[in-house]
Design a protein around this motif. Structure first.
Motif, PDB file in Angstrom:
ATOM      1  N   UNK A  60       1.118  -1.506  -0.200  1.00 16.24           N
ATOM      2  CA  UNK A  60       0.078  -0.173  -0.261  1.00 16.24           C
ATOM      3  C   UNK A  60       1.384   0.654  -0.044  1.00 16.24           C
ATOM      4  N   UNK A  61       2.181   1.171   0.726  1.00 13.74           N
ATOM      5  CA  UNK A  61       2.403   2.343   0.926  1.00 13.74           C
ATOM      6  C   UNK A  61       3.452   2.481  -0.734  1.00 13.74           C
ATOM      7  N   UNK A  62       3.655   1.121  -0.993  1.00 14.61           N
ATOM      8  CA  UNK A  62       4.563   1.570  -2.523  1.00 14.61           C
ATOM      9  C   UNK A  62       4.122   1.839  -3.529  1.00 14.61           C
ATOM     10  N   UNK A  63       2.843   1.785  -3.454  1.00 13.94           N
ATOM     11  CA  UNK A  63       2.166   1.651  -4.667  1.00 13.94           C
ATOM     12  C   UNK A  63       1.480   3.723  -4.624  1.00 13.94           C
ATOM     13  N   UNK A  64       0.680   3.800  -3.433  1.00 11.68           N
ATOM     14  CA  UNK A  64       0.598   5.151  -2.945  1.00 11.68           C
ATOM     15  C   UNK A  64       1.967   5.947  -3.338  1.00 11.68           C
ATOM     16  N   UNK A  65       3.180   5.950  -2.819  1.00 15.29           N
ATOM     17  CA  UNK A  65       3.567   6.559  -3.302  1.00 15.29           C
ATOM     18  C   UNK A  65       4.611   6.616  -4.782  1.00 15.29           C
ATOM     19  N   UNK A  66       4.568   5.611  -4.995  1.00 11.25           N
ATOM     20  CA  UNK A  66       4.409   5.014  -6.808  1.00 11.25           C
ATOM     21  C   UNK A  66       3.856   6.412  -7.223  1.00 11.25           C
ATOM     22  N   UNK A  67       3.009   6.397  -7.011  1.00  4.87           N
ATOM     23  CA  UNK A  67       1.410   7.366  -7.624  1.00  4.87           C
ATOM     24  C   UNK A  67       1.661   9.181  -6.982  1.00  4.87           C
ATOM     25  N   UNK A  68       2.026   9.022  -5.804  1.00  5.04           N
ATOM     26  CA  UNK A  68       2.527  10.490  -5.611  1.00  5.04           C
ATOM     27  C   UNK A  68       4.052  11.136  -6.425  1.00  5.04           C
ATOM     28  N   UNK A  69       5.165   9.994  -6.428  1.00  8.17           N
ATOM     29  CA  UNK A  69       5.713  10.335  -7.036  1.00  8.17           C
ATOM     30  C   UNK A  69       5.201  11.048  -8.681  1.00  8.17           C
ATOM     31  N   UNK A  70       4.892   9.722  -9.041  1.00  7.85           N
ATOM     32  CA  UNK A  70       4.702   9.924 -10.664  1.00  7.85           C
ATOM     33  C   UNK A  70       3.900  11.191 -10.720  1.00  7.85           C
ATOM     34  N   UNK A  71       3.205  11.837 -10.429  1.00  7.23           N
ATOM     35  CA  UNK A  71       2.711  12.894 -10.366  1.00  7.23           C
ATOM     36  C   UNK A  71       3.426  13.971 -10.492  1.00  7.23           C
ATOM     37  N   UNK A  72       3.919  13.543  -8.809  1.00  4.26           N
ATOM     38  CA  UNK A  72       4.956  15.307  -8.905  1.00  4.26           C
ATOM     39  C   UNK A  72       6.398  15.069  -9.833  1.00  4.26           C
ATOM     40  N   UNK A  73       7.430  14.360 -10.225  1.00  2.99           N
ATOM     41  CA  UNK A  73       8.180  14.089 -11.179  1.00  2.99           C
ATOM     42  C   UNK A  73       7.295  14.503 -12.666  1.00  2.99           C
ATOM     43  N   UNK A  74       6.327  13.833 -12.968  1.00  3.49           N
ATOM     44  CA  UNK A  74       5.831  14.908 -13.976  1.00  3.49           C
ATOM     45  C   UNK A  74       5.784  16.092 -14.170  1.00  3.49           C
TER      46      UNK A  74
END
Length: 194
Positions: A60-74
């Motif tokens: 859950x933490x990994x999936x949540x963070x991947x989504x957050x990171x992707x949105x921020x990086x993009x």
């Protein structure tokens, strides 16, 4: 066939479990609440998450963070000025919805609440925070090379400052409800990026 596990979308199930963890916390989220939210039975759950609740939480933490990171990086990549994007990202934290103030940052909560009790959660949380810090460092280094900021501080240290601000603001906004005060605190911290 009887006893055959139900087929389900694992990412969607994890997303639903994330909401339970965010609202209830890891320790108080019951197995029944998680299974109901995910829409799966115990058999399917333990086939997909052999490590049980702890494995689900890490995913859950990994999936949540991947989504957050992707949105921020993009967002940074698409912006004309990465530093300005980061400024606006932080300033928006002062105006987050009330439920976010109460629940805090999901990633920050995982690091503070459980990292000392669970080595796997600590390892996952640290990896995520370091990835965020590295993203900030890349943007700062590029901005220094392009003379977009005056600071000659080490980009990695400035990036850790931003990472610390990101963690800290989620704690502070639980105590301080005024968006104007939170905005002032954030602006003061962001002066390092002038």
């Amino acid at each position: 066939m009887a006893g055959r596990p139900k087929i389900f979308d694992e990412n969607q199930a994890i997303e639903k479990a994330t909401e339970v963890f965010r609202n209830k916390g890891y320790n108080t989220a019951s197995a029944d609440e998680l299974l109901n939210a995910m829409g799966i039975g115990k058999g399917s759950f333990y086939l997909a998450f052999k490590g049980g609740k702890q494995e689900l939480y890490v995913k859950s933490i990994e999936q949540f963070s991947e989504g957050f990171y992707k949105k921020l990086a993009e967002g940074i990549e698409k912006s004309e000025n990465g530093i300005e994007f980061i400024r606006q990202f932080f300033l928006s934290q002062a105006y987050s919805p009330d439920c976010e103030k109460e629940r805090g940052c999901y990633l920050g909560n995982s690091l503070v609440q459980l990292s000392e009790k669970d080595a796997e959660i600590k390892k996952t949380s640290i990896k995520i925070i370091k990835k965020l810090q590295q993203l900030f460092a890349e943007v700062i280094e590029k901005a220094q090379k392009n003379d977009q900021i005056k600071s000659t501080e080490n980009p990695k240290i400035l990036a850790w400052h931003l990472t610390n601000l990101w963690n800290g603001i989620h704690v502070t906004r639980r105590m301080e409800s005024s968006p104007e005060i939170l905005k002032s605190i954030i602006e003061l911290n962001l002066k390092l990026l002038d």
